[in-house]
Enzyme design. Structure first.
Site, PDB file in Angstrom:
ATOM      1  N   GLY A  84      59.420 140.709 -23.954  1.00 54.65           N
ATOM      2  CA  GLY A  84      59.932 139.476 -24.550  1.00 54.65           C
ATOM      3  C   GLY A  84      60.009 138.344 -23.545  1.00 54.65           C
ATOM      4  O   GLY A  84      60.991 137.604 -23.494  1.00 54.65           O
ATOM      5  N   ALA A  85      58.949 138.189 -22.750  1.00 55.54           N
ATOM      6  CA  ALA A  85      58.998 137.269 -21.600  1.00 55.54           C
ATOM      7  C   ALA A  85      58.374 135.910 -21.870  1.00 55.54           C
ATOM      8  O   ALA A  85      58.206 135.125 -20.939  1.00 55.54           O
ATOM      9  CB  ALA A  85      58.314 137.919 -20.395  1.00 55.54           C
ATOM     10  N   SER A 125      74.166 142.546 -24.054  1.00 49.12           N
ATOM     11  CA  SER A 125      74.956 141.377 -24.441  1.00 49.12           C
ATOM     12  C   SER A 125      76.433 141.739 -24.410  1.00 49.12           C
ATOM     13  O   SER A 125      76.800 142.910 -24.605  1.00 49.12           O
ATOM     14  CB  SER A 125      74.571 140.925 -25.856  1.00 49.12           C
ATOM     15  OG  SER A 125      75.483 139.958 -26.347  1.00 49.12           O
ATOM     16  N   TYR A 180      73.475 142.980 -34.721  1.00 52.57           N
ATOM     17  CA  TYR A 180      73.113 142.641 -33.343  1.00 52.57           C
ATOM     18  C   TYR A 180      74.051 143.327 -32.347  1.00 52.57           C
ATOM     19  O   TYR A 180      73.610 143.930 -31.363  1.00 52.57           O
ATOM     20  CB  TYR A 180      73.169 141.120 -33.164  1.00 52.57           C
ATOM     21  CG  TYR A 180      72.739 140.623 -31.810  1.00 52.57           C
ATOM     22  CD1 TYR A 180      71.391 140.475 -31.491  1.00 52.57           C
ATOM     23  CD2 TYR A 180      73.686 140.295 -30.836  1.00 52.57           C
ATOM     24  CE1 TYR A 180      70.996 140.014 -30.246  1.00 52.57           C
ATOM     25  CE2 TYR A 180      73.303 139.832 -29.585  1.00 52.57           C
ATOM     26  CZ  TYR A 180      71.959 139.691 -29.298  1.00 52.57           C
ATOM     27  OH  TYR A 180      71.576 139.240 -28.060  1.00 52.57           O
TER      28      TYR A 180
END
Length: 264
Positions: A19-20, A149, A162
């Site tokens: 996911g860069a 997160s 999430y």
């Protein structure tokens, strides 16, 4: 007498960042390259954006390739690892960063909202870790950094899917660190707080994030570059005795009891 510049901490190392093409992943790929690593820039749909990251790394004298793959698919994740090794001559660092959000109240969430978030966020971490394990175990060296997160340690309205996916990443980080330590492989996670990326755009749209900032002791959101600095620290030699750690990058929000400020 002028002191020589210190050598880049990751010179000769090869990193893959999932996911860069944007956000924290983009900042991490650039930061790792600045420290001397060759970088595989993974993306799912943002080919043009991934190409821009590669071009920026190459303009700075680094080496990078862009590789398309949906990390939520186990076979695609395996091919991603294989191509990164083939294109860059090895693999030493895996940064599991790819993630999506499908926010909504539990009552309103569709089954696919739950399944797709878990498939990408946690499934991507599991798939890429499993795919890279054999390579790391064979060379008895490797570093895995999972981008989780603060949502994985607390709740927030509308973030159940999430938050659950990130909590799974936190537990998986600890378990994989225990299993892989004897092979010389370290596994840690970074837990960003509110960071201005596409994933949190809906949470800050109402008032530019002012209400949320009032609940953060530092009174500011983290920047993608600040999170990338912590990822790079965990990927490098200065964290050599760390594994199974979950590092918060949240401006002190996790240190507070309750919400708001005391009336003193």
């Amino acid at each position: 007498m002028t002191r020589p510049e210190p050598a880049p901490r990751l010179h000769g190392r090869v990193a893959l960042v999932t996911g860069a093409s944007r956000g924290i992943g983009r900042a991490t790929a650039l930061r790792l390259a600045a420290e001397g690593a060759s970088v595989a820039v993974n993306y799912r749909a943002g080919a043009a954006a991934a190409g821009e990251v590669v071009a920026e790394i190459e303009a700075g004298g680094g080496k990078a390739v862009a590789i398309a793959a949906d990390v939520g698919d186990a076979d695609a994740a395996r091919r991603l690892i294989e191509q990164a090794v083939a294109d860059l001559g090895g693999l030493d660092i895996l940064v599991n960063n790819a993630g999506i959000a499908r926010d909504g109240l539990i009552f309103n969430l569709a089954p696919e909202d739950w399944a797709e978030v878990m498939r990408t966020n946690f499934g991507g971490v599991f798939n890429c870790t499993k795919a890279a394990m054999s390579h790391f175990m064979a060379q008895r060296d490797g570093v895995i950094v999972n981008v989780s997160s603060v949502m994985g340690e607390a709740g927030w309205i509308g973030e159940s899917n999430y938050a659950a996916s990130k909590a799974a990443i936190n537990s998986f980080t600890r378990c994989s660190a225990l299993e892989l330590a004897r092979f010389g492989i370290r596994v840690n996670a970074v837990l960003p707080g509110f960071t201005p990326t596409d994933l949190v755009a809906g949470l800050v749209a109402k008032d530019g994030g002012r209400t949320i900032k009032q609940q953060i002791p530092c009174r500011e959101f983290a920047s993608p570059e600040q999170v990338a600095d912590v990822v790079t620290f965990l990927a490098g030699p200065n964290s050599a005795y760390m594994t199974g750690s979950l590092l918060r990058v949240d401006g002190g929000a996790g240190a507070a009891l309750g919400l708001g400020r005391p009336k003193l």
